[in-house]
Write a protein that holds these residues in place. Structure first.
Motif, PDB file in Angstrom:
ATOM      1  N   GLU A  28     -22.830  45.842 -48.540  1.00 38.69           N
ATOM      2  CA  GLU A  28     -22.192  44.901 -47.610  1.00 38.69           C
ATOM      3  C   GLU A  28     -23.232  44.252 -46.701  1.00 38.69           C
ATOM      4  O   GLU A  28     -24.061  44.923 -46.104  1.00 38.69           O
ATOM      5  N   ARG A  29     -23.160  42.929 -46.602  1.00 37.70           N
ATOM      6  CA  ARG A  29     -24.041  42.174 -45.712  1.00 37.70           C
ATOM      7  C   ARG A  29     -23.290  40.987 -45.126  1.00 37.70           C
ATOM      8  O   ARG A  29     -22.303  40.536 -45.692  1.00 37.70           O
ATOM      9  N   GLU A  30     -23.784  40.445 -44.021  1.00 38.18           N
ATOM     10  CA  GLU A  30     -23.262  39.209 -43.451  1.00 38.18           C
ATOM     11  C   GLU A  30     -23.736  38.047 -44.329  1.00 38.18           C
ATOM     12  O   GLU A  30     -24.813  38.099 -44.933  1.00 38.18           O
ATOM     13  N   SER A  31     -22.934  36.985 -44.419  1.00 37.92           N
ATOM     14  CA  SER A  31     -23.227  35.901 -45.362  1.00 37.92           C
ATOM     15  C   SER A  31     -24.628  35.336 -45.186  1.00 37.92           C
ATOM     16  O   SER A  31     -25.327  35.052 -46.158  1.00 37.92           O
ATOM     17  N   GLY A  32     -25.069  35.145 -43.937  1.00 34.20           N
ATOM     18  CA  GLY A  32     -26.415  34.615 -43.707  1.00 34.20           C
ATOM     19  C   GLY A  32     -27.496  35.524 -44.251  1.00 34.20           C
ATOM     20  O   GLY A  32     -28.503  35.054 -44.810  1.00 34.20           O
ATOM     21  N   ASP A  33     -27.318  36.840 -44.117  1.00 31.41           N
ATOM     22  CA  ASP A  33     -28.294  37.790 -44.648  1.00 31.41           C
ATOM     23  C   ASP A  33     -28.291  37.790 -46.174  1.00 31.41           C
ATOM     24  O   ASP A  33     -29.329  37.986 -46.815  1.00 31.41           O
ATOM     25  N   ILE A  34     -27.114  37.574 -46.757  1.00 27.79           N
ATOM     26  CA  ILE A  34     -27.005  37.513 -48.218  1.00 27.79           C
ATOM     27  C   ILE A  34     -27.841  36.360 -48.750  1.00 27.79           C
ATOM     28  O   ILE A  34     -28.561  36.499 -49.741  1.00 27.79           O
TER      29      ILE A  34
ATOM     30  N   THR B   3     -20.369  45.888 -39.628  1.00 31.62           N
ATOM     31  CA  THR B   3     -19.752  45.144 -40.718  1.00 31.62           C
ATOM     32  C   THR B   3     -19.991  43.652 -40.578  1.00 31.62           C
ATOM     33  O   THR B   3     -20.098  43.110 -39.478  1.00 31.62           O
ATOM     34  N   ALA B   4     -20.057  42.981 -41.739  1.00 31.92           N
ATOM     35  CA  ALA B   4     -20.358  41.548 -41.748  1.00 31.92           C
ATOM     36  C   ALA B   4     -19.294  40.736 -41.017  1.00 31.92           C
ATOM     37  O   ALA B   4     -19.602  39.804 -40.283  1.00 31.92           O
ATOM     38  N   LEU B   5     -18.020  41.086 -41.204  1.00 31.13           N
ATOM     39  CA  LEU B   5     -16.953  40.317 -40.573  1.00 31.13           C
ATOM     40  C   LEU B   5     -16.976  40.488 -39.056  1.00 31.13           C
ATOM     41  O   LEU B   5     -16.727  39.535 -38.311  1.00 31.13           O
ATOM     42  N   ALA B   6     -17.282  41.675 -38.565  1.00 29.75           N
ATOM     43  CA  ALA B   6     -17.383  41.888 -37.126  1.00 29.75           C
ATOM     44  C   ALA B   6     -18.477  41.016 -36.529  1.00 29.75           C
ATOM     45  O   ALA B   6     -18.315  40.434 -35.450  1.00 29.75           O
ATOM     46  N   ILE B   7     -19.588  40.897 -37.235  1.00 27.76           N
ATOM     47  CA  ILE B   7     -20.683  40.042 -36.779  1.00 27.76           C
ATOM     48  C   ILE B   7     -20.238  38.585 -36.768  1.00 27.76           C
ATOM     49  O   ILE B   7     -20.506  37.836 -35.826  1.00 27.76           O
ATOM     50  N   HIS B   8     -19.537  38.161 -37.828  1.00 27.93           N
ATOM     51  CA  HIS B   8     -19.061  36.780 -37.947  1.00 27.93           C
ATOM     52  C   HIS B   8     -18.115  36.429 -36.795  1.00 27.93           C
ATOM     53  O   HIS B   8     -18.278  35.394 -36.130  1.00 27.93           O
ATOM     54  N   ILE B   9     -17.142  37.288 -36.525  1.00 24.75           N
ATOM     55  CA  ILE B   9     -16.179  37.034 -35.449  1.00 24.75           C
ATOM     56  C   ILE B   9     -16.885  37.041 -34.096  1.00 24.75           C
ATOM     57  O   ILE B   9     -16.632  36.186 -33.239  1.00 24.75           O
ATOM     58  N   GLY B  10     -17.781  37.992 -33.901  1.00 18.22           N
ATOM     59  CA  GLY B  10     -18.494  38.088 -32.635  1.00 18.22           C
ATOM     60  C   GLY B  10     -19.326  36.857 -32.329  1.00 18.22           C
ATOM     61  O   GLY B  10     -19.391  36.395 -31.186  1.00 18.22           O
ATOM     62  N   LYS B  11     -19.971  36.304 -33.358  1.00 19.53           N
ATOM     63  CA  LYS B  11     -20.788  35.103 -33.162  1.00 19.53           C
ATOM     64  C   LYS B  11     -19.939  33.935 -32.686  1.00 19.53           C
ATOM     65  O   LYS B  11     -20.310  33.194 -31.764  1.00 19.53           O
ATOM     66  N   HIS B  12     -18.794  33.739 -33.315  1.00 17.61           N
ATOM     67  CA  HIS B  12     -17.959  32.596 -32.952  1.00 17.61           C
ATOM     68  C   HIS B  12     -17.269  32.808 -31.610  1.00 17.61           C
ATOM     69  O   HIS B  12     -17.037  31.842 -30.869  1.00 17.61           O
ATOM     70  N   ALA B  13     -16.952  34.052 -31.293  1.00 13.81           N
ATOM     71  CA  ALA B  13     -16.405  34.328 -29.968  1.00 13.81           C
ATOM     72  C   ALA B  13     -17.436  33.994 -28.893  1.00 13.81           C
ATOM     73  O   ALA B  13     -17.109  33.384 -27.866  1.00 13.81           O
ATOM     74  N   ALA B  14     -18.692  34.366 -29.137  1.00 13.11           N
ATOM     75  CA  ALA B  14     -19.755  34.089 -28.169  1.00 13.11           C
ATOM     76  C   ALA B  14     -19.948  32.586 -27.972  1.00 13.11           C
ATOM     77  O   ALA B  14     -20.198  32.119 -26.854  1.00 13.11           O
ATOM     78  N   ARG B  15     -19.826  31.813 -29.047  1.00  9.81           N
ATOM     79  CA  ARG B  15     -19.962  30.360 -28.933  1.00  9.81           C
ATOM     80  C   ARG B  15     -18.860  29.757 -28.076  1.00  9.81           C
ATOM     81  O   ARG B  15     -19.043  28.689 -27.472  1.00  9.81           O
ATOM     82  N   LEU B  16     -17.715  30.412 -28.031  1.00  2.00           N
ATOM     83  CA  LEU B  16     -16.608  29.941 -27.194  1.00  2.00           C
ATOM     84  C   LEU B  16     -16.687  30.516 -25.781  1.00  2.00           C
ATOM     85  O   LEU B  16     -15.820  30.240 -24.945  1.00  2.00           O
ATOM     86  N   GLY B  17     -17.718  31.311 -25.530  1.00  2.34           N
ATOM     87  CA  GLY B  17     -17.852  31.941 -24.219  1.00  2.34           C
ATOM     88  C   GLY B  17     -16.953  33.141 -24.028  1.00  2.34           C
ATOM     89  O   GLY B  17     -16.685  33.551 -22.899  1.00  2.34           O
ATOM     90  N   ILE B  18     -16.492  33.721 -25.131  1.00  2.00           N
ATOM     91  CA  ILE B  18     -15.575  34.863 -25.070  1.00  2.00           C
ATOM     92  C   ILE B  18     -16.352  36.164 -25.283  1.00  2.00           C
ATOM     93  O   ILE B  18     -17.127  36.292 -26.241  1.00  2.00           O
ATOM     94  N   ARG B  19     -16.134  37.102 -24.412  1.00  2.00           N
ATOM     95  CA  ARG B  19     -16.674  38.451 -24.602  1.00  2.00           C
ATOM     96  C   ARG B  19     -15.514  39.349 -25.007  1.00  2.00           C
ATOM     97  O   ARG B  19     -14.649  39.683 -24.189  1.00  2.00           O
ATOM     98  N   LEU B  20     -15.469  39.703 -26.265  1.00  5.51           N
ATOM     99  CA  LEU B  20     -14.327  40.449 -26.798  1.00  5.51           C
ATOM    100  C   LEU B  20     -14.211  41.832 -26.156  1.00  5.51           C
ATOM    101  O   LEU B  20     -15.195  42.561 -26.038  1.00  5.51           O
ATOM    102  N   ARG B  21     -12.982  42.162 -25.756  1.00  2.26           N
ATOM    103  CA  ARG B  21     -12.694  43.495 -25.221  1.00  2.26           C
ATOM    104  C   ARG B  21     -12.167  44.349 -26.372  1.00  2.26           C
ATOM    105  O   ARG B  21     -10.986  44.295 -26.725  1.00  2.26           O
TER     106      ARG B  21
END
Length: 296
Positions: A128-134, A200-218
């Motif tokens: 398992e990898r994040e798409s960019g790493d793949i 996990t790759a999906l956690a990284i993907h979601i976290g990146k886009h949340a950060a771009r929106l200025g969201i810090r996920l709880r």
């Protein structure tokens, strides 16, 4: 030009560590021997490969080119060693496949299981990898095939569409979301979340886009699979973002509200990719053809 595999392995280690000293340690060589080997490579090639700095080294353009080719050569050598060793275990070949979280958990298992039943002499090394790493691993030759989101791929990588991955928000059935069908991700930025483990790759993907929106996920809880996440959501712990296939499967047995996420990053085409399908080893070509049929 005559190349020694030890020299190539050493050069990759030096390039990755940015230091002849650390590269020598990784390659299990004495510093003097490692330094002499690098100088010997430069002499044989007639070009400078590294620039020596007070703290470590940096690669020249020629050095970067050699590093990329050396990685491919070392990967092929490792594959060869694995395949030859496999004969002693009754396995004749292996294929190295990298996949993102959605692919590994929702889209690939049935297709890969069918492939292994059809070809008992071929083994699969799936990671398992994040798409960019793949993408980076495929370009460098560190893997045969990738299963990734198409938007992450550069134009020169060959690919074919395997399926689509729509990420959805899952919420408790009895919540303010139960009467809605879609939303923007920023609308739930202040909610408690149930998520996948950090690696996990999906956690990284979601976290990146949340950060771009200025969201810090709880994140209230992190789990390793979508079924466990959905059970937590149905119990009222928080909301979660999961692939549509997992969301709809879990909603059949759990009290969940499913909402489409309007953000573009939540809708992805999933593709099988390679540097060149024609140049793949035969076992990898067989897997490609099997996955092409499975995608139809």
């Amino acid at each position: 030009m005559r190349f020694d595999l030890v020299d190539l392995q050493l050069f990759v280690a030096v390039a990755d560590s940015g230091s002849i000293t650390h590269g020598a340690e990784r390659a299990n060589l004495a510093l003097a021997s490692a330094s002499a080997r690098i100088k010997g490579l430069e002499a044989d090639l007639g070009v400078a490969l590294v620039r020596r700095r007070r703290r470590g080294i940096e690669l020249t353009s020629a050095g970067e080119s050699l590093r990329d080719h050396a990685r491919i050569i070392m990967h092929n050598v490792a594959v060869m060693q694995g395949d030859i060793a496999g004969f002693a275990q009754g396995v004749k070949a292996s294929v190295h496949l990298l996949a993102n979280t959605s692919g590994l958990s929702e889209h690939l298992p049935k297709a890969l299981a069918a492939f292994l039943r059809e070809y008992p002499d071929i083994s699969l090394d799936v990671e398992e990898r994040e798409s960019g790493d793949i993408v980076g691993a495929i370009i460098s030759g560190a893997a045969d095939l990738g299963f990734a989101a198409e938007h992450a791929l550069p134009e020169h990588l060959e690919r074919f569409v395997f399926g689509e991955d729509h990420l959805m928000l899952v919420a408790p059935k009895r919540s303010e979301f139960s009467g809605r069908r879609q939303l923007d991700f920023i609308d739930v930025g202040n909610r408690d979340f149930v998520g996948l483990t950090n690696a996990t790759a999906l956690a990284i993907h979601i976290g990146k886009h949340a950060a771009r929106l200025g969201i810090r996920l709880r994140i209230r809880a992190r789990l390793r699979d979508f079924d466990a996440i959905c059970r937590m959501v149905s119990a009222g712990v928080g909301v979660a973002v999961v692939p549509e296939a997992a969301a709809r499967r879990c909603a059949q047995s759990m009290p969940l509200a499913l909402l489409s996420i309007r953000d573009p990053w939540a809708n992805r085409k999933l593709v099988i990719c390679a540097r060149s399908f024609k140049s793949l080893p035969k076992p990898a070509k067989l897997l490609v053809e099997h996955l092409r049929k499975a995608a139809r």
